[in-house]
Design a protein around this motif. Structure first.
Motif, PDB file in Angstrom:
ATOM      1  N   ASP A 124       0.860  -1.178   0.000  1.00 53.77           N
ATOM      2  CA  ASP A 124       0.000   0.000   0.000  1.00 53.77           C
ATOM      3  C   ASP A 124       0.901   1.234   0.000  1.00 53.77           C
ATOM      4  O   ASP A 124       1.283   1.763   1.039  1.00 53.77           O
ATOM      5  CB  ASP A 124      -0.907  -0.013   1.232  1.00 53.77           C
ATOM      6  CG  ASP A 124      -1.978   1.061   1.171  1.00 53.77           C
ATOM      7  OD1 ASP A 124      -2.134   1.681   0.106  1.00 53.77           O
ATOM      8  OD2 ASP A 124      -2.650   1.285   2.200  1.00 53.77           O
ATOM      9  N   VAL A 125       1.269   1.678  -1.181  1.00 55.78           N
ATOM     10  CA  VAL A 125       2.269   2.723  -1.343  1.00 55.78           C
ATOM     11  C   VAL A 125       1.644   3.984  -1.917  1.00 55.78           C
ATOM     12  O   VAL A 125       0.715   3.923  -2.727  1.00 55.78           O
ATOM     13  CB  VAL A 125       3.422   2.228  -2.255  1.00 55.78           C
ATOM     14  CG1 VAL A 125       2.901   1.806  -3.619  1.00 55.78           C
ATOM     15  CG2 VAL A 125       4.510   3.290  -2.393  1.00 55.78           C
ATOM     16  N   LEU A 126       2.155   5.139  -1.487  1.00 60.32           N
ATOM     17  CA  LEU A 126       1.721   6.419  -2.016  1.00 60.32           C
ATOM     18  C   LEU A 126       2.929   7.153  -2.570  1.00 60.32           C
ATOM     19  O   LEU A 126       3.985   7.217  -1.923  1.00 60.32           O
ATOM     20  CB  LEU A 126       1.047   7.265  -0.937  1.00 60.32           C
ATOM     21  CG  LEU A 126       0.519   8.624  -1.445  1.00 60.32           C
ATOM     22  CD1 LEU A 126      -0.887   8.891  -0.933  1.00 60.32           C
ATOM     23  CD2 LEU A 126       1.446   9.766  -1.032  1.00 60.32           C
ATOM     24  N   LEU A 127       2.783   7.691  -3.751  1.00 56.71           N
ATOM     25  CA  LEU A 127       3.828   8.498  -4.379  1.00 56.71           C
ATOM     26  C   LEU A 127       3.434   9.965  -4.235  1.00 56.71           C
ATOM     27  O   LEU A 127       2.400  10.394  -4.752  1.00 56.71           O
ATOM     28  CB  LEU A 127       3.973   8.128  -5.859  1.00 56.71           C
ATOM     29  CG  LEU A 127       4.902   9.011  -6.708  1.00 56.71           C
ATOM     30  CD1 LEU A 127       6.322   9.001  -6.155  1.00 56.71           C
ATOM     31  CD2 LEU A 127       4.885   8.560  -8.165  1.00 56.71           C
ATOM     32  N   ASP A 128       4.262  10.723  -3.510  1.00 57.62           N
ATOM     33  CA  ASP A 128       3.961  12.146  -3.301  1.00 57.62           C
ATOM     34  C   ASP A 128       4.475  12.943  -4.494  1.00 57.62           C
ATOM     35  O   ASP A 128       5.651  13.324  -4.562  1.00 57.62           O
ATOM     36  CB  ASP A 128       4.599  12.652  -1.999  1.00 57.62           C
ATOM     37  CG  ASP A 128       4.047  14.021  -1.613  1.00 57.62           C
ATOM     38  OD1 ASP A 128       3.467  14.693  -2.492  1.00 57.62           O
ATOM     39  OD2 ASP A 128       4.200  14.424  -0.451  1.00 57.62           O
ATOM     40  N   ASP A 129       3.579  13.176  -5.429  1.00 62.17           N
ATOM     41  CA  ASP A 129       3.928  13.903  -6.656  1.00 62.17           C
ATOM     42  C   ASP A 129       3.402  15.331  -6.627  1.00 62.17           C
ATOM     43  O   ASP A 129       3.184  15.947  -7.667  1.00 62.17           O
ATOM     44  CB  ASP A 129       3.377  13.156  -7.870  1.00 62.17           C
ATOM     45  CG  ASP A 129       1.854  13.002  -7.829  1.00 62.17           C
ATOM     46  OD1 ASP A 129       1.269  13.225  -6.738  1.00 62.17           O
ATOM     47  OD2 ASP A 129       1.260  12.659  -8.871  1.00 62.17           O
ATOM     48  N   ARG A 130       3.223  15.904  -5.422  1.00 60.34           N
ATOM     49  CA  ARG A 130       2.642  17.238  -5.309  1.00 60.34           C
ATOM     50  C   ARG A 130       3.640  18.350  -5.619  1.00 60.34           C
ATOM     51  O   ARG A 130       3.248  19.513  -5.780  1.00 60.34           O
ATOM     52  CB  ARG A 130       2.091  17.460  -3.895  1.00 60.34           C
ATOM     53  CG  ARG A 130       0.927  16.565  -3.516  1.00 60.34           C
ATOM     54  CD  ARG A 130       0.525  16.786  -2.064  1.00 60.34           C
ATOM     55  NE  ARG A 130       1.610  16.423  -1.134  1.00 60.34           N
ATOM     56  CZ  ARG A 130       1.638  16.772   0.150  1.00 60.34           C
ATOM     57  NH1 ARG A 130       0.653  17.501   0.654  1.00 60.34           N
ATOM     58  NH2 ARG A 130       2.647  16.395   0.913  1.00 60.34           N
TER      59      ARG A 130
END
Length: 580
Positions: free
Chosen positions: A514-520
């Motif tokens: 369960d991974v999130l890529l912070d592309d903000r």
């Protein structure tokens, strides 16, 4: 998930009404948003945690043989009237009327509804045992909702109900659920204790609370570090602290104690240990007629050692007080003792039943009130100066250092937050609602019931109270909103960083992480602060300089500093951390 597709809304400061750490951090992390007193919107970040909690619960309940159903939030009052709880539950039970002026309740729990299902559907011993559970919204109209999800009015709870043919089978169902709960809380990754507990308003005979250990917890948990003994302080047995009653060694004396109305002050004035004094507490029970009018009042004098505290739950189990008690009025006290509160004692009291705690019953040469303002009696002894008590019972709270009731050490006390409770109900509800089945002989028998609850949304608050630091939340892996966050630095300026982040993101997703890529495109400081506040357990930082050296940075949420890991090794490094 990519951060640009998700909803992230963090705050630098918590709202002024947030009191405890979990409330402050959940508001700051954008997990909940207050709608009204004790009522919250679960925002996307918080809802992810709730869904993970529910998933673990469902998996273990299903594995234990329970069957999921869903019962309504709004329930007909008639069912609650059958058990008497429509009136007994008081103002916490929210009562509503429909357009036809019919009474309904907003459910705080579902014993009545599930019993109604059982009496219609479970007609034969061949259908038993059965265990039904659901995860549903509950509402309790708390007088003073506080602490965010810890003491809200609307909340989500998993409640389960077992039905069995006899007490022995019900015991097996209870043990099955107890074991399932241990597996659930083990999987949550929280430090907890299962403690023997009082059954409270739900009723029943056997009960355990599951308490998440936290210094901010409202409950005191009593346990023996050298044995398996554990109980809520309401139920923890206090053994007598004296082996036997010593012979009288002092003469009875009436001693001036001007202005000293507490045991602490009297002991200090007389230069005696507080443990030589006896505290008097006056309670009353009322006998009512069929119209609810008082026809007789019995006054009770409860005696505990001066350094101990009365346990009202234990007091309520004394024969004659089980139907309920209250503290006596000043008028009732003065008529029986001839004195106002502060100087009360058992000698000379009229029309009073005396209940002595186990330790008090073995004391000699003790100090108590003289039933005269500004005076106490010293050198008081049972048998010589006053009759033996009417009742000897365990009526006090245990204190740290007391002997363990199992004889295997001494007791310790720590704070906890109740998040789960298992009850053996017996026939309390089946008898009230005539829920029967036909046994092997074709004869009707009452169903034996158990009840098992977990505060789903309360788990979030309890987990945070146990796991936080100055930077924010520290979620256990199993219930974190995201397990891993990838933080690319300058991805908008470096194609290498962007591609490396996307590659790692894809590899982890393929592994089921369960991974999130912070592309903000946030600055590193703001980005890191967000994820430390939100509490994601594992963070990988990719930057142009590090990639040129063939390295990325890994940091666990509890780690003080980041660790450099070769780009080629980061996936295997994470797999080891995540035990994949």
């Amino acid at each position: 998930m990519k951060a640009s597709q998700f909803f992230i809304s963090t705050l630098k400061e918590a709202p002024a009404d947030a009191e405890v750490a979990s409330h402050k951090l959940m508001m700051r992390a954008g997990m909940i948003k207050r709608l009204g007193a004790g009522i919250y919107n679960y925002m996307p970040m918080g809802l992810r945690v709730i869904r993970k909690v529910e998933k673990i619960i469902r998996e273990e309940m299903d594995a234990a043989g329970a069957v999921e159903c869903l019962m309504p939030v709004i329930q007909p009052a008639e069912l609650w009237q059958e058990t008497g709880r429509f009136d007994k539950m008081g103002p916490e039970l929210l009562r509503v009327k429909d357009r036809h002026n019919r009474d309904f309740v907003v459910q705080p729990t579902s014993e009545e509804v599930i019993t109604d299902i059982a009496r219609q559907e479970l007609r034969s011993y061949r259908q038993l045992p059965k265990n039904f559970y659901h995860i549903q919204t509950k509402f309790r109209d708390e007088r003073r909702p506080r602490f965010g999800l810890m003491r809200g009015r609307e909340f989500t709870m998993k409640d389960a109900y077992s039905f069995d043919r006899d007490v022995e089978a019900a015991g097996r169902s209870y043990e099955n659920m107890y074991a399932a709960y241990c597996k659930i809380f083990d999987r949550f990754g929280l430090e907890y204790r299962a403690v023997a507990a009082d059954t409270g308003a739900i009723g029943g005979d056997r009960s355990h609370e599951f308490q998440v250990i936290a210094e901010t917890g409202e409950d005191a948990i009593v346990y023996c570090p050298t044995s398996d003994y554990a109980a809520n302080i309401e139920l923890a047995e206090a053994v007598a602290l004296l082996p036997a009653r010593a012979a009288a060694g002092q003469a009875l004396a009436k001693t001036p104690t001007p202005g000293k109305s507490t045991c602490e002050d009297v002991a200090a004035l007389l230069g005696l240990p507080l443990s030589q004094t006896v505290k008097s507490l006056v309670l009353a029970t009322d006998e009512l007629d069929e119209h609810g009018s008082i026809i007789k009042t019995q006054v009770w004098l409860l005696l505990v050692r001066g350094d101990h505290e009365l346990n009202e739950v234990k007091a309520g189990k004394i024969e004659g007080m089980k139907a309920g008690f209250r503290f006596a009025t000043v008028g009732e006290i003065e008529s029986r003792f001839g004195c106002k509160p502060g100087y009360l004692g058992p000698i000379g009291a009229k029309d009073v039943k005396v209940v002595a705690d186990r330790t008090v019953a073995l004391m000699s040469d003790f100090v108590c009130g003289a039933n005269e303002v500004d005076f106490h009696l010293t050198g008081v002894n049972w048998g010589r100066d006053l009759p033996e008590p009417d009742v000897v019972a365990d009526i006090r709270n245990v204190v740290a250092g007391d002997p363990s009731p199992d004889g295997k050490g001494v007791l310790a006390i720590q704070r906890g937050i109740e998040v789960g409770h298992v009850f053996y109900l017996g026939t309390k509800y089946s008898a009230a609602m005539n829920a029967t089945f036909l046994d092997e002989n074709g004869k009707p028998k009452l169903l034996e019931m158990g009840c098992y609850g977990i505060g789903v949304t309360r788990i979030l608050g309890a987990a945070i109270e146990q796991n936080n630091d100055a930077r924010g939340i520290i979620w256990p892996d199993a219930i974190a909103p995201f397990t891993v966050v990838i933080c690319p630095i300058g991805a908008d300026r470096s194609e290498d960083v962007k591609q490396a982040a996307e590659k790692l993101y894809g590899e982890l997703k393929a592994l089921g992480v369960d991974v999130l890529l912070d592309d903000r495109g946030e600055r590193p400081g703001a980005m890191f602060a967000d994820w430390e506040l939100i509490g994601v357990p594992h963070r990988v930082v990719l930057g142009d300089r590090g990639l040129k050296e063939g390295q990325v940075e890994y940091q666990g949420r509890r780690d003080d500093a980041a660790t450099k890991v070769a780009v080629s090794d980061i996936v295997s490094h994470l797999k080891a951390k995540l035990k994949l």
